[in-house]
Design a protein around this motif. Structure first.
Motif, mmCIF file in Angstrom:
data_model
loop_
_atom_site.group_PDB
_atom_site.id
_atom_site.type_symbol
_atom_site.label_atom_id
_atom_site.label_comp_id
_atom_site.label_asym_id
_atom_site.label_seq_id
_atom_site.Cartn_x
_atom_site.Cartn_y
_atom_site.Cartn_z
ATOM 1 N N ARG A 1 -1.893 -4.269 -15.440
ATOM 2 C CA ARG A 1 -0.682 -3.468 -15.171
ATOM 3 C C ARG A 1 0.287 -4.257 -14.113
ATOM 4 O O ARG A 1 1.388 -4.271 -14.162
ATOM 5 N N GLY B 1 0.781 -1.152 0.175
ATOM 6 C CA GLY B 1 0.056 0.033 -0.199
ATOM 7 C C GLY B 1 0.794 1.182 -0.055
ATOM 8 O O GLY B 1 1.573 1.490 0.809
ATOM 9 N N ASN B 2 0.703 2.016 -0.970
ATOM 10 C CA ASN B 2 1.506 3.244 -1.170
ATOM 11 C C ASN B 2 1.119 4.393 -0.558
ATOM 12 O O ASN B 2 1.565 5.415 -0.737
ATOM 13 N N ILE B 3 -0.361 4.245 0.017
ATOM 14 C CA ILE B 3 -0.947 5.644 0.675
ATOM 15 C C ILE B 3 -1.002 5.724 2.149
ATOM 16 O O ILE B 3 -0.392 6.646 2.714
ATOM 17 N N ASP C 1 -8.896 0.688 -8.056
ATOM 18 C CA ASP C 1 -7.669 0.787 -7.413
ATOM 19 C C ASP C 1 -7.291 -1.170 -7.215
ATOM 20 O O ASP C 1 -7.110 -1.558 -6.449
ATOM 21 N N TYR D 1 3.242 12.296 -2.654
ATOM 22 C CA TYR D 1 1.960 11.645 -2.846
ATOM 23 C C TYR D 1 2.121 10.330 -2.372
ATOM 24 O O TYR D 1 1.490 9.637 -1.343
ATOM 25 N N PHE E 1 -6.149 12.073 0.298
ATOM 26 C CA PHE E 1 -7.796 12.149 0.303
ATOM 27 C C PHE E 1 -8.026 13.431 1.321
ATOM 28 O O PHE E 1 -8.234 13.500 2.337
ATOM 29 N N GLU F 1 6.433 -3.585 -9.610
ATOM 30 C CA GLU F 1 6.113 -2.314 -10.307
ATOM 31 C C GLU F 1 7.052 -1.268 -10.136
ATOM 32 O O GLU F 1 6.977 -0.040 -10.679
ATOM 33 N N ASP G 1 -9.814 -2.358 0.148
ATOM 34 C CA ASP G 1 -9.449 -1.063 -0.493
ATOM 35 C C ASP G 1 -10.418 -0.282 -1.087
ATOM 36 O O ASP G 1 -10.210 -0.186 -2.491
ATOM 37 N N ARG H 1 1.797 9.402 -13.052
ATOM 38 C CA ARG H 1 1.656 9.760 -11.868
ATOM 39 C C ARG H 1 2.832 9.627 -11.010
ATOM 40 O O ARG H 1 3.160 10.482 -10.304
ATOM 41 N N LYS I 1 -5.208 -3.427 -7.619
ATOM 42 C CA LYS I 1 -3.850 -4.074 -7.323
ATOM 43 C C LYS I 1 -4.154 -5.520 -6.973
ATOM 44 O O LYS I 1 -5.161 -5.583 -6.062
ATOM 45 N N PHE J 1 -9.725 11.078 -11.034
ATOM 46 C CA PHE J 1 -8.616 10.063 -10.621
ATOM 47 C C PHE J 1 -8.040 9.289 -11.639
ATOM 48 O O PHE J 1 -6.951 9.209 -11.817
#
Ligand code: GN1
Ligand code: MG
Length: 370
Positions: free
Chosen positions: A257, A30-32, A219, A328, A59, A265, A239, A317, A221, A160
């Motif tokens: 992706r 999780g990148n956020i 999202d 971000y 957010f 990634e 998520d 992004r 993934k 988004f």
């Protein structure tokens, strides 16, 4: 007990969770958001939860996210109940005494969800059965929300998946060059400009009202799927922060992706990065049949395009975040976002070259000639 654990214990009480904290692990994927896997003990039995501090830079309106999530999970639960099915796998959030499913304090915006029993997540997937099952789970998520009134949802992050606007923002930031990093990325910017005409194809199809807009996950993934520890089958998708109106191809494409890349990634060795068409097929074999009765011909025809577009978009992004100072996405080292962007760009260019091959697979899986 360290300060993080003390904070989590305070939150457990405020969210009315019974018992005491026995174990805490930081969840690193999780990148956020910042996430913790917390085990609590109450009268001899253990309960597991995920405590999260939302990233309010990303957010801007976290209360709107929690409102969306309450509506979405409520809708899915009601539907399962009406069909006589178990609701055990639907995400469930704890509520505070005031009835809210979040808490705001001087440290941030918090929420707690119950851990779905007997579940695991994965980050890499070379098991084709698992991928097929994940495809089915994301397809089913859209089916569950196919009768949900999209106007009830807030747009949690405006634009988004607006690829055209993402590219425009990147180019503007490259000109402004706030961190003096633009010189380093001129080659990447030129490659993105080359891919742009096809990458903005969905913008054109949305503008001409040719693409149906649905409620999508946005999202997808593979680590946002929970698998059953014993059977390996996908149990549910998690998520839900970006569930908003979107395109079927966004969900299909973002999953490809991530899951059909032969490397991570953020792989720095680009010789390891490529599209695995068998994984592509496996995910499609799960996703498309699940949804097929709802799909229009153009949605099927543009499914492979979605993989390319989502890969370009994420490259854009990551590169934008690099140019603007890594604000971000969480980064583990200087240049991490640039490494990620280069990895995604390499994959996107390969997808561009292999579009015919991807389309052939979609056409076979969907049983449709185009
Ligand atoms: C973020 O939160 P996480 O790690 O699932 C991002 C996605 C990107 C992804 C790239 C809200 O997802 O859009 O595709 O990183 N989520 C948000 O790894 O921006
Ligand atoms: Mg996310």
């Amino acid at each position: 007990m360290n300060t993080v654990n003390e904070k989590l214990a305070e939150l457990a009480a405020l969210f009315c969770l019974p018992g005491t904290i026995k174990d805490v692990k930081v969840i690193n994927h999780g990148n956020i958001n910042a996430s913790y896997d917390v085990v609590m003990e109450n009268e001899g039995s253990e309960h597991r939860y995920v405590f999260q501090k939302l990233n309010i830079y990303v957010f801007k309106n976290p209360k709107q996210i929690m409102s969306n999530i309450e509506k979405i999970t409520g809708h899915i639960s009601e539907k399962l109940e009406a069909e006589g099915k178990s609701r055990d796998n639907v995400m469930h959030f704890a509520h505070c005494e005031n009835g809210k499913n979040y808490l705001v304090d001087n440290q941030g915006f918090w929420r707690i969800s119950e851990y779905v029993p007997n579940s695991i997540t994965i980050n890499v997937c070379d098991d084709l059965d698992k991928l097929r099952s994940a495809g089915k789970a994301f397809g089913n998520f859209q089916v569950m929300l196919s009768d949900f009134d999209a106007t009830e949802l807030y747009e949690t992050i405006p634009n988004f998946h607006n690829t055209r606007s993402r590219i425009a923002v990147l180019m503007r930031h490259a000109n402004e060059d706030p961190c003096g990093r633009a010189d380093e990325v001129q080659e990447e910017l030129a490659r993105i400009k080359k891919l742009k005409p096809l990458a903005v194809r969905f913008n054109e199809l949305i503008d001409s009202q040719e693409m149906p807009i649905r409620v999508t996950h946005n999202d997808t993934k593979i680590n946002n799927v929970l698998f059953d520890k014993d059977t390996g089958e996908a149990k549910t998708v998690i998520d839900l922060d970006t569930v908003m109106p979107g395109l079927v191809a966004h969900d299909f494409g973002d999953a490809i992706r991530f899951a059909a890349n032969t490397a991570a990634e953020d792989e720095a060795d680009l010789s390891k990065v490529s599209l695995d068409i068998d994984r592509f097929r496996a995910f499609a074999e799960g996703f498309i049949p699940e949804l097929k009765q709802y799909l229009t011909p153009i949605e099927i025809k543009t499914m492979a395009l979605g993989a390319f577009v989502m890969t370009v978009e994420v490259a854009v992004r990551f590169l934008d975040d690099y140019i603007t100072g890594d604000q971000y996405f969480k980064t583990l080292y200087r240049g991490h976002n640039l490494v990620r962007a280069r990895c995604q760009l390499k994959l996107a260019e390969e997808m561009y070259d292999r579009m015919g091959e991807m389309n052939k697979v979609i056409s076979e899986v969907a049983g449709m000639v185009f």
